[in-house]
Design a protein around this motif. Sequence first.
Motif, PDB file in Angstrom:
ATOM      1  N   ALA A   1       0.834  -1.205   0.000  1.00  0.00           N
ATOM      2  CA  ALA A   1       0.000   0.000   0.000  1.00  0.00           C
ATOM      3  C   ALA A   1       0.868   1.253   0.000  1.00  0.00           C
ATOM      4  O   ALA A   1       0.577   2.232  -0.706  1.00  0.00           O
ATOM      5  CB  ALA A   1      -0.930  -0.009   1.208  1.00  0.00           C
ATOM      6  N   MET A   2       1.941   1.227   0.789  1.00  0.00           N
ATOM      7  CA  MET A   2       2.861   2.372   0.823  1.00  0.00           C
ATOM      8  C   MET A   2       3.500   2.605  -0.539  1.00  0.00           C
ATOM      9  O   MET A   2       3.610   3.748  -1.006  1.00  0.00           O
ATOM     10  CB  MET A   2       3.940   2.142   1.877  1.00  0.00           C
ATOM     11  CG  MET A   2       3.483   2.313   3.308  1.00  0.00           C
ATOM     12  SD  MET A   2       4.862   2.090   4.467  1.00  0.00           S
ATOM     13  CE  MET A   2       4.023   2.295   6.030  1.00  0.00           C
ATOM     14  N   ALA A   3       3.947   1.535  -1.182  1.00  0.00           N
ATOM     15  CA  ALA A   3       4.583   1.662  -2.494  1.00  0.00           C
ATOM     16  C   ALA A   3       3.611   2.241  -3.518  1.00  0.00           C
ATOM     17  O   ALA A   3       3.978   3.097  -4.335  1.00  0.00           O
ATOM     18  CB  ALA A   3       5.092   0.299  -2.959  1.00  0.00           C
ATOM     19  N   LEU A   4       2.352   1.796  -3.459  1.00  0.00           N
ATOM     20  CA  LEU A   4       1.337   2.286  -4.398  1.00  0.00           C
ATOM     21  C   LEU A   4       1.043   3.764  -4.170  1.00  0.00           C
ATOM     22  O   LEU A   4       0.980   4.554  -5.120  1.00  0.00           O
ATOM     23  CB  LEU A   4       0.063   1.459  -4.250  1.00  0.00           C
ATOM     24  CG  LEU A   4      -1.090   1.829  -5.198  1.00  0.00           C
ATOM     25  CD1 LEU A   4      -0.683   1.598  -6.640  1.00  0.00           C
ATOM     26  CD2 LEU A   4      -2.337   1.021  -4.860  1.00  0.00           C
ATOM     27  N   VAL A   5       0.844   4.146  -2.911  1.00  0.00           N
ATOM     28  CA  VAL A   5       0.564   5.545  -2.585  1.00  0.00           C
ATOM     29  C   VAL A   5       1.762   6.429  -2.925  1.00  0.00           C
ATOM     30  O   VAL A   5       1.614   7.537  -3.461  1.00  0.00           O
ATOM     31  CB  VAL A   5       0.190   5.678  -1.094  1.00  0.00           C
ATOM     32  CG1 VAL A   5       0.116   7.144  -0.683  1.00  0.00           C
ATOM     33  CG2 VAL A   5      -1.147   4.994  -0.835  1.00  0.00           C
TER      34      VAL A   5
END
Length: 281
Positions: A94-98
């Motif tokens: 999720a962090m990588a996507l955001v």
Amino acid sequence: MFNLLFEPLSFGFMRDALAIAASLGILCSVVGSYLIVQRQGILGDVIAHAVLPGIAIAIFFGIDIFLGAFVCGTFSTFVITWIESQSRVKVDAAMALVFSGFLALGIMLISVLKSKVDLHHFLFGNILGVTTEDVFRTLIVTFFTLFLVKLCYKELLFYTFDPLGAEASGLPVNIIKFGLTAAITLTIIASMQAVGVVLVISLLIGPGVTAYLLVKELHQMMLLGSVIGIIGSVGGLYISYYQNVPSGASIVLFISGLFLLALLFSPSQGILTRPRAKKLR
């Protein structure tokens, strides 16, 4: 010797730079300690890049970029939490996507809104270009954050090491989490002026993780990390002044050098100095 120490102080821009560097050395160390203990160091990097859309929008509407960056950076953490809670996607994904999504959105908004954002300044900072207003703003953020950390230290300590236990005991964990997110975002925004988003994670994590190798208690980690942050920030500025090298990179490399020394020579954790386990007979 004294001439080398006091010569840079004869310039107003160096006095402002040293003041903001020392303030950030303390602020980043205290806030970064919570990220290190919670194993969420990458969150700082995510927020640092996620503020770009807020900066572009703030410039377009003529409002304070500090406000735009804060709202957008805080919102990015809510998006991460929402993705993690509503799907099978883990927090690192999720962090990588955001991270990538908000950065791309920021670049797109700069083009569409014709916002005059200096991407070089955004990425690499310009601590020698800070104004007296920037110094006072950073000092206010530092004192306000330290006051809240002191006031809520026990609750923060409980939540940091045992979030489930803190929730079960009745602590307002959502408010605590929001407060930490706000503190991290404010720290990153303040640090961007000095070293930019590319290097901000080193300033946020470096002093704290260096202290982590030398002490065991969280409050000791914050105190020693603050000292290391001040030494690294001020020392890096002096090197940049006398060697005519980029200030942000000099600060980060100085802090990285202190970490390397702790990694090698820490009395209990140093690679070269830690006690060796006795061989079994």
